[in-house]
Scaffold this motif. Structure first.
Motif, mmCIF file in Angstrom:
data_model
loop_
_atom_site.group_PDB
_atom_site.id
_atom_site.type_symbol
_atom_site.label_atom_id
_atom_site.label_comp_id
_atom_site.label_asym_id
_atom_site.label_seq_id
_atom_site.Cartn_x
_atom_site.Cartn_y
_atom_site.Cartn_z
ATOM 1 N N UNK A 177 0.856 -1.184 0.000
ATOM 2 C CA UNK A 177 0.000 0.000 0.000
ATOM 3 C C UNK A 177 0.892 1.235 0.000
ATOM 4 N N UNK A 178 0.611 2.191 -0.890
ATOM 5 C CA UNK A 178 1.430 3.403 -1.004
ATOM 6 C C UNK A 178 0.575 4.605 -0.622
ATOM 7 N N UNK A 179 1.021 5.335 0.388
ATOM 8 C CA UNK A 179 0.329 6.545 0.818
ATOM 9 C C UNK A 179 1.240 7.746 0.593
ATOM 10 N N UNK A 180 0.729 8.730 -0.137
ATOM 11 C CA UNK A 180 1.535 9.887 -0.510
ATOM 12 C C UNK A 180 1.109 11.139 0.250
ATOM 13 N N UNK A 181 0.791 10.982 1.518
ATOM 14 C CA UNK A 181 0.337 12.122 2.314
ATOM 15 C C UNK A 181 0.989 12.162 3.699
ATOM 16 N N UNK A 182 2.178 11.566 3.797
ATOM 17 C CA UNK A 182 2.832 11.487 5.094
ATOM 18 C C UNK A 182 3.579 12.752 5.458
ATOM 19 N N UNK A 183 3.977 12.835 6.721
ATOM 20 C CA UNK A 183 4.819 13.948 7.170
ATOM 21 C C UNK A 183 6.294 13.591 7.042
ATOM 22 N N UNK A 184 6.575 12.297 6.963
ATOM 23 C CA UNK A 184 7.927 11.819 6.663
ATOM 24 C C UNK A 184 7.814 10.525 5.875
ATOM 25 N N UNK A 185 8.969 9.970 5.480
ATOM 26 C CA UNK A 185 8.972 8.781 4.621
ATOM 27 C C UNK A 185 9.415 7.562 5.411
ATOM 28 N N UNK A 188 6.749 0.340 6.580
ATOM 29 C CA UNK A 188 6.362 -0.407 7.768
ATOM 30 C C UNK A 188 6.088 -1.863 7.385
ATOM 31 N N UNK A 189 7.043 -2.762 7.670
ATOM 32 C CA UNK A 189 6.887 -4.164 7.265
ATOM 33 C C UNK A 189 5.670 -4.852 7.868
ATOM 34 N N UNK A 190 5.311 -4.520 9.107
ATOM 35 C CA UNK A 190 4.210 -5.221 9.775
ATOM 36 C C UNK A 190 2.875 -5.019 9.082
ATOM 37 N N UNK A 191 2.694 -3.836 8.478
ATOM 38 C CA UNK A 191 1.446 -3.552 7.752
ATOM 39 C C UNK A 191 1.659 -3.500 6.238
ATOM 40 N N UNK A 192 2.916 -3.623 5.804
ATOM 41 C CA UNK A 192 3.275 -3.570 4.388
ATOM 42 C C UNK A 192 2.784 -2.275 3.744
ATOM 43 N N UNK A 193 3.144 -1.159 4.366
ATOM 44 C CA UNK A 193 2.721 0.154 3.886
ATOM 45 C C UNK A 193 3.948 1.042 3.655
ATOM 46 N N UNK A 194 3.970 1.701 2.496
ATOM 47 C CA UNK A 194 4.972 2.718 2.187
ATOM 48 C C UNK A 194 4.316 4.084 2.346
ATOM 49 N N UNK A 195 4.954 4.966 3.089
ATOM 50 C CA UNK A 195 4.435 6.322 3.298
ATOM 51 C C UNK A 195 5.497 7.324 2.867
ATOM 52 N N UNK A 196 5.093 8.300 2.050
ATOM 53 C CA UNK A 196 5.989 9.384 1.646
ATOM 54 C C UNK A 196 5.214 10.695 1.669
ATOM 55 N N UNK A 197 5.895 11.825 1.861
ATOM 56 C CA UNK A 197 5.224 13.126 1.735
ATOM 57 C C UNK A 197 4.741 13.319 0.300
ATOM 58 N N UNK A 198 3.762 14.156 0.111
ATOM 59 C CA UNK A 198 3.210 14.386 -1.224
ATOM 60 C C UNK A 198 4.237 15.064 -2.123
ATOM 61 N N UNK A 199 3.999 14.973 -3.413
ATOM 62 C CA UNK A 199 4.891 15.606 -4.388
ATOM 63 C C UNK A 199 4.966 17.109 -4.154
ATOM 64 N N UNK A 200 3.845 17.722 -3.800
ATOM 65 C CA UNK A 200 3.816 19.164 -3.573
ATOM 66 C C UNK A 200 4.695 19.577 -2.393
ATOM 67 N N UNK A 201 4.842 18.692 -1.424
ATOM 68 C CA UNK A 201 5.630 19.007 -0.233
ATOM 69 C C UNK A 201 7.110 18.667 -0.419
ATOM 70 N N UNK A 202 7.447 18.046 -1.515
ATOM 71 C CA UNK A 202 8.832 17.649 -1.768
ATOM 72 C C UNK A 202 9.612 18.799 -2.392
ATOM 73 N N UNK A 203 10.917 18.775 -2.206
ATOM 74 C CA UNK A 203 11.764 19.836 -2.742
ATOM 75 C C UNK A 203 11.795 19.836 -4.259
#
Length: 310
Positions: A177-185, A188-203
Motif C-alpha cells: 500500500x502506497x500513501x503519498x500524504x505522510x509527514x515523513x517517509x 512499515x513491514x508489519x502492515x506492508x505500507x509505504x508512506x511518503x510526503x506528497x509531491x507538492x511538499x517535496x523539494x
C-alpha cells in the motif's frame, strides 16, 4: 580432505576482493565522495561495448564513478583481450580499473561423511559457493585503433521523466500500500505500507521519486516478495543488518532513478552521514558488494524486466 594451506588460499581469494572494493569505497568516502550517489552519465548506464550488456551490481556504480572522475564521455568499457580482438589496443601508459565477477568455487575442505548413506544425485554433487573475483577493464576512451559509433546524450523532458518514474512504480508486482500524504517517509513491514510526503511538499520531482523508490526498495524485502533477512531482522540504527538494508535501498533508488532518467536528488553528505558509512564498511568488508547485489535483485523485482538504460 583439504590442507589448512589450501583452505587459507581459497578464503583469501574472495576475502581480498571484498577488501579491495571496500578500500576503494572508504578512500572515496574519506575524500567526501559517496560513489553510489554520483550523477549518472547521460549517455547511458555502464556496459561492455563488445557484448552490449550492462554491468550489474557493484560494477554499475563503480564504473559510472570511474568514468565521471576521469572525464570520459561514455561509461562504456572493454577488456584488453576484447580490444585486441577488435584489431585495436589500449593506449600506452593507460591503467584499467578492476571490477568483479561471481565465480562458482568448489569447497576444498569438504570432509568425508562419517555415516555414509546411499549415493543420490544431489549428494554426489560437490558443495560449491559463489565468490567475487576481480578482472580489469578499460574505458573505450583509453583505446586506439578501434572505431566506435557516436553516442548521443539522452535527454527527456520533465514530463517524460515523471511518466518514466510512474511506469517503474506501476510495473511493480504485489505492490505494498502506497500513501503519498505522510509527514515523513518510511516503510512499515508489519502492515506492508509505504508512506511518503506528497509531491507538492517535496523539494523537487527528483527528491519525491528518489524517496519513493527508496521506500519501495525496502518493501521488496518483505516475506511475500524477496524475503530479505536484513529487513526482517534489522536491530535498528547502528546494527550491521540495518546498514546493509539501508545501503541496499539507497542503491536500488539510485538505479531506478537512472532507469527513469531523473538523475540524483540532493542527498545528505554530512560528516555524520559519511562517518556512519565509514564505520559500517570498516566493520564489514562484504557490505558494499553484497548490498549492491541485493539492490540489483530489488530493482529487477520492481521492474519485472531486464533493464535498459534511460
Amino acid at each position: 580432505m583439504a590442507t589448512t594451506a589450501q583452505s587459507t588460499t581459497q578464503s583469501n581469494t574472495f576475502v581480498d576482493t571484498y577488501q579491495e572494493v571496500t578500500d576503494a569505497v572508504i578512500k572515496a568516502l574519506e575524500e567526501g565522495t559517496v560513489i553510489w550517489q554520483c550523477p549518472w552519465n547521460q549517455v547511458g548506464l555502464p556496459k561492455n561495448i563488445t557484448t552490449n550488456v550492462n554491468y550489474r551490481g557493484w560494477n554499475l556504480f563503480l564504473l559510472n564513478f570511474h568514468a565521471m572522475i576521469k572525464g570520459y564521455p561514455t561509461p562504456y568499457y572493454i577488456t584488453y583481450k576484447q580490444a585486441n580482438q577488435l584489431k585495436g589496443s589500449i593506449k600506452k601508459g593507460e591503467k584499467g580499473i578492476r571490477i568483479i565477477y561471481w565465480a562458482t568455487v568448489e569447497l576444498k575442505n569438504q570432509q568425508e561423511d562419517t555415516n555414509p548413506q546411499p549415493a543420490t544425485e544431489s549428494a554426489a554433487k560437490p558443495r560449491t559457493i559463489m565468490v567475487p573475483k576481480a578482472y580489469t577493464v578499460f574505458n573505450i576512451a583509453q583505446t586506439e585503433g578501434i572505431e566506435f559509433p557516436h553516442f548521443e546524450v539522452k535527454e527527456r523532458s520533465e514530463a517524460e521523466k515523471i511518466e518514466a518514474c510512474e511506469n517503474v512504480i506501476a510495473s511493480m508486482p504485489n505492490k505494498p500500500t502506497i500513501r503519498k500524504n505522510g509527514t515523513n517517509a518510511y516503510y512499515q513491514p508489519s502492515t506492508d505500507i509505504v508512506v511518503v510526503p506528497s509531491l507538492k511538499r517535496s523539494k523537487s520531482n527528483e527528491a519525491f521519486y528518489s524517496t519513493l523508490f527508496h521506500e519501495l526498495a525496502h518493501s521488496t524485502g518483505h516475506e511475500s516478495r524477496l524475503n530479505r533477512r536484513e529487513l526482517l531482522n534489522a536491530d535498528g540504527f547502528g546494527s550491521a543488518a540495518y546498514a546493509k538494508e539501508e545501503l541496499t535501498a539507497e542503491m536500488t533508488a539510485a538505479f531506478l532513478g537512472a532507469i527513469s532518467g531523473i538523475g540524483q536528488a540532493t542527498f545528505d553528505n554530512s560528516a555524520a552521514y559519511i562517518d556512519n558509512w565509514l564505520s559500517a564498511l570498516k566493520n564489514d568488508k562484504t557490505l558494499v558488494i553484497k548490498a549492491a547485489a541485493q539492490a540489483q535483485r530489488a530493482a529487477e523485482y520492481i521492474m519485472q524486466v531486464t533493464y535498459e538504460p534511460a
